[in-house]
Motif scaffolding. Structure first.
Motif, mmCIF file in Angstrom:
data_model
loop_
_atom_site.group_PDB
_atom_site.id
_atom_site.type_symbol
_atom_site.label_atom_id
_atom_site.label_comp_id
_atom_site.label_asym_id
_atom_site.label_seq_id
_atom_site.Cartn_x
_atom_site.Cartn_y
_atom_site.Cartn_z
ATOM 1 N N TYR A 9 31.810 21.995 0.529
ATOM 2 C CA TYR A 9 30.490 21.781 -0.094
ATOM 3 C C TYR A 9 29.893 20.489 0.455
ATOM 4 C CZ TYR A 9 32.809 24.696 -3.596
ATOM 5 O OH TYR A 9 33.501 25.690 -4.236
ATOM 6 N N ILE A 34 34.168 14.864 -10.647
ATOM 7 C CA ILE A 34 34.669 15.593 -9.471
ATOM 8 C C ILE A 34 33.709 15.346 -8.296
ATOM 9 C CG2 ILE A 34 35.150 17.899 -8.528
ATOM 10 C CD1 ILE A 34 37.195 17.065 -10.670
ATOM 11 N N SER A 36 33.288 16.935 -5.007
ATOM 12 C CA SER A 36 32.626 18.031 -4.308
ATOM 13 C C SER A 36 31.734 17.448 -3.197
ATOM 14 C CB SER A 36 31.850 18.897 -5.306
ATOM 15 O OG SER A 36 31.306 20.002 -4.646
ATOM 16 N N ASP A 56 38.681 14.002 -5.844
ATOM 17 C CA ASP A 56 38.746 15.352 -5.282
ATOM 18 C C ASP A 56 40.142 15.575 -4.699
ATOM 19 O OD1 ASP A 56 36.162 17.386 -4.476
ATOM 20 O OD2 ASP A 56 38.138 17.856 -3.668
ATOM 21 N N ASN A 58 40.579 17.594 -2.293
ATOM 22 C CA ASN A 58 40.338 17.802 -0.861
ATOM 23 C C ASN A 58 39.835 16.479 -0.253
ATOM 24 O OD1 ASN A 58 39.308 18.413 1.647
ATOM 25 N ND2 ASN A 58 38.061 20.146 0.963
ATOM 26 N N GLN A 61 36.217 16.129 1.241
ATOM 27 C CA GLN A 61 35.061 16.004 0.337
ATOM 28 C C GLN A 61 34.841 14.522 0.023
ATOM 29 O OE1 GLN A 61 34.279 19.974 0.423
ATOM 30 N NE2 GLN A 61 32.976 18.465 -0.532
ATOM 31 N N GLY A 273 42.927 13.103 -5.314
ATOM 32 C CA GLY A 273 43.999 13.610 -6.152
ATOM 33 C C GLY A 273 43.474 14.446 -7.297
ATOM 34 N N ILE A 274 44.412 14.860 -8.151
ATOM 35 C CA ILE A 274 44.068 15.665 -9.324
ATOM 36 C C ILE A 274 44.347 14.816 -10.565
ATOM 37 C CG2 ILE A 274 44.495 17.858 -8.140
ATOM 38 C CD1 ILE A 274 47.235 17.939 -9.570
ATOM 39 N N ASN A 294 33.554 22.856 -11.896
ATOM 40 C CA ASN A 294 34.135 24.126 -12.360
ATOM 41 C C ASN A 294 35.598 24.246 -11.918
ATOM 42 O OD1 ASN A 294 33.043 24.335 -9.759
ATOM 43 N ND2 ASN A 294 33.070 26.553 -9.840
ATOM 44 N N ILE A 295 36.330 23.124 -12.048
ATOM 45 C CA ILE A 295 37.730 23.118 -11.556
ATOM 46 C C ILE A 295 38.654 24.038 -12.347
ATOM 47 C CG2 ILE A 295 37.634 20.759 -10.614
ATOM 48 C CD1 ILE A 295 39.432 19.945 -13.031
ATOM 49 N N TRP A 298 39.875 28.531 -11.552
ATOM 50 C CA TRP A 298 41.032 29.221 -10.949
ATOM 51 C C TRP A 298 42.354 28.865 -11.626
ATOM 52 C CZ3 TRP A 298 37.123 26.985 -8.057
ATOM 53 C CH2 TRP A 298 37.237 25.617 -7.845
ATOM 54 N N MET A 299 42.291 28.410 -12.889
ATOM 55 C CA MET A 299 43.540 28.054 -13.583
ATOM 56 C C MET A 299 43.902 29.090 -14.639
ATOM 57 S SD MET A 299 43.144 23.995 -14.216
ATOM 58 C CE MET A 299 42.598 22.909 -12.894
HETATM 59 C C1 SAM Z 1 35.402 22.701 -8.348
HETATM 60 S S1 SAM Z 1 34.753 22.826 -6.718
HETATM 61 C C2 SAM Z 1 33.243 23.593 -7.044
HETATM 62 C C3 SAM Z 1 32.054 23.100 -6.382
HETATM 63 C C4 SAM Z 1 30.850 22.985 -7.232
HETATM 64 N N1 SAM Z 1 30.593 24.065 -8.091
HETATM 65 C C5 SAM Z 1 29.657 22.609 -6.426
HETATM 66 O O1 SAM Z 1 28.638 23.200 -6.562
HETATM 67 O O2 SAM Z 1 29.759 21.656 -5.665
HETATM 68 C C6 SAM Z 1 34.389 21.160 -6.435
HETATM 69 C C7 SAM Z 1 35.514 20.364 -5.859
HETATM 70 O O3 SAM Z 1 36.605 20.297 -6.752
HETATM 71 C C8 SAM Z 1 37.780 20.076 -6.003
HETATM 72 N N2 SAM Z 1 38.874 20.430 -6.903
HETATM 73 C C9 SAM Z 1 39.263 21.650 -7.298
HETATM 74 N N3 SAM Z 1 40.223 21.574 -8.225
HETATM 75 C C10 SAM Z 1 40.462 20.261 -8.431
HETATM 76 C C11 SAM Z 1 41.341 19.517 -9.283
HETATM 77 N N4 SAM Z 1 42.163 20.129 -10.114
HETATM 78 N N5 SAM Z 1 41.277 18.166 -9.240
HETATM 79 C C12 SAM Z 1 40.437 17.551 -8.389
HETATM 80 N N6 SAM Z 1 39.586 18.184 -7.568
HETATM 81 C C13 SAM Z 1 39.605 19.522 -7.585
HETATM 82 C C14 SAM Z 1 37.596 20.933 -4.781
HETATM 83 O O4 SAM Z 1 38.347 20.430 -3.694
HETATM 84 C C15 SAM Z 1 36.091 20.851 -4.544
HETATM 85 O O5 SAM Z 1 35.761 19.932 -3.554
#
Ligand code: SAM
Length: 372
Positions: A9, A34, A36, A56, A58, A61, A273-274, A294-295, A298-299
């Motif tokens: 993103y 977060i 992103s 993040d 990743n 990002q 990190g998380i 929206n982390i 996928w959980m």
């Molecule tokens: C959740 S995603 C969705 C993007 C978002 N909806 C947007 O429009 O930008 C955003 C970021 O969260 C990171 N991410 C996902 N799960 C995470 C976690 N548990 N802790 C930290 N970062 C996380 C991903 O690497 C990604 O860069």
């Protein structure tokens, strides 16, 4: 934990106004956000908290956010926009794309050594513009090109939905579009297989919706009929490929916010990190405002509740938290988390109704009632 090593993103496709009105940032606040595309962490910084920690999983990002931060530190407004590759519809830049590399040389000292290594290897991204470098943004570019091809000269009529004097006329022009080809493209493109290639299959693991295209058709329809496109930079980025005008930008890119952004820029910290890593580094009760994007999409339920417990540990006694889901159904909070998290469904629904980034299925706002 690193999830991906490329930029997925380059913008945050989440309406910052929802976060602003949900989190109600005040001067003493410590915000966890977060990263992103980095936009919403910077948007929250403008609200003037004590600090923002942007996390993040990743690292790339975060390199992108570091770049945006370094550009704020290094330049005045016009060069800041140019360094990021911000472009406006029908308004060619007065600079050459090589000029962006000169700007990179000037902002480079403000980057970490990891970010320097990444950007040294990616001059092509800098030249073509960071704003459109993500996999999601490249997908939108391809989508737009095919849509333009399908409509030919009629695409000019579709573009009129961005230049209406009021929402009534916008609705009329939108309703006059022949959607057959558009919906066909959505059917071909907006499905689990293709979107998994763009955003990663994990994003759709818990999505029950089978007809992504129809779901998005409905959401676009609602937004086009109810939200003025002159204020909706999400649609202009997708359908025009550029920002509509210098007035129609995310808050951190607006000229009137640039001084605030510059004055607060040392209050943002980027962390890879998380939640577990954040807890290890910053310790319990370190934050009182949480933007969690929206982390949770996928959980599984038990992981969701475990991660939520970590955010609760990280939270000061009176905290606020918001997050969203794109297509997945919301996870259920377990009993122990429910004792602490108090949902604010009316505010969440009110904000979801004005969401300019039309694509989200739900928005969630909580206050925390934690005994210290
Ligand atoms: C959740 S995603 C969705 C993007 C978002 N909806 C947007 O429009 O930008 C955003 C970021 O969260 C990171 N991410 C996902 N799960 C995470 C976690 N548990 N802790 C930290 N970062 C996380 C991903 O690497 C990604 O860069």
């Amino acid at each position: 934990m690193a999830i991906k090593s490329s930029i997925v993103y380059s913008n945050v496709w989440e309406d910052p106004e929802l976060n602003r009105r949900a989190l109600l940032i005040e001067a003493g606040d410590c915000v966890l956000s977060i990263t992103s595309g980095g936009c919403n962490s910077l948007n929250l910084l403008i609200e003037g908290p004590q600090k923002v920690v942007s996390i993040d999983a990743n690292p790339t990002q975060n390199y992108l956010l570091e770049y945006k931060i370094a550009a704020v530190k290094s330049f005045e407004y016009e060069e800041f926009l140019e360094a990021l590759g911000v472009e406006f519809y029908n308004k060619p830049s007065k600079f050459s794309s090589d000029y962006r590399l000169e700007l990179y040389d000037r902002l480079r000292p403000n980057l970490s050594s990891e970010a320097k290594n990444f950007w040294d290897e990616n001059h092509d991204i800098i030249k073509s513009g960071l704003i459109t470098c993500g996999k999601v943004e490249k997908f939108f570019k391809l989508y737009r090109k095919i849509l333009m091809m399908l409509y030919g000269s009629k695409y000019e009529s579709i573009k009129k939905i961005f230049f209406c004097p009021d929402i009534g006329i916008q609705r009329k022009i939108y309703e006059s579009i022949n959607f057959k080809r558009w919906h066909l493209l959505n059917w071909l493109f907006l499905n689990r297989t293709i979107l998994s290639l763009v955003k990663g299959a994990h994003s759709f693991r818990y999505v029950e919706e089978k007809e992504f295209d129809k779901n998005l058709n409905r959401k676009v329809d609602r937004a086009m009929k109810n939200i003025d496109n002159r204020t909706n930079y999400f649609f202009s980025l997708i359908l025009l490929g550029k920002f509509l005008s210098p007035k129609c930008l995310p808050p951190y890119l607006l000229s009137e916010n640039f001084d605030k952004l510059k004055n607060n820029i040392d209050k943002i910290e980027v962390f890879q990190g998380i939640s577990t890593d954040v807890l290890a580094k910053f310790g319990p009760e370190s934050f009182n405002k949480f933007n969690l994007s929206n982390i949770f999409e996928w959980m599984e339920d038990d992981i969701f509740n475990h991660v939520m417990r970590e955010f609760i540990q990280l939270a000061k006694p009176a905290s606020r938290l918001c997050y969203r889901y794109t297509l997945a159904k919301p996870r259920s909070l377990d009993e122990s988390n429910l004792k602490i998290l108090k949902a604010e469904p009316e505010l969440a629904a009110e904000l979801h109704a004005i969401d300019r980034s039309f694509m989200y299925e739900s928005f969630h706002v909580y206050s925390m009632n934690k005994k210290s």
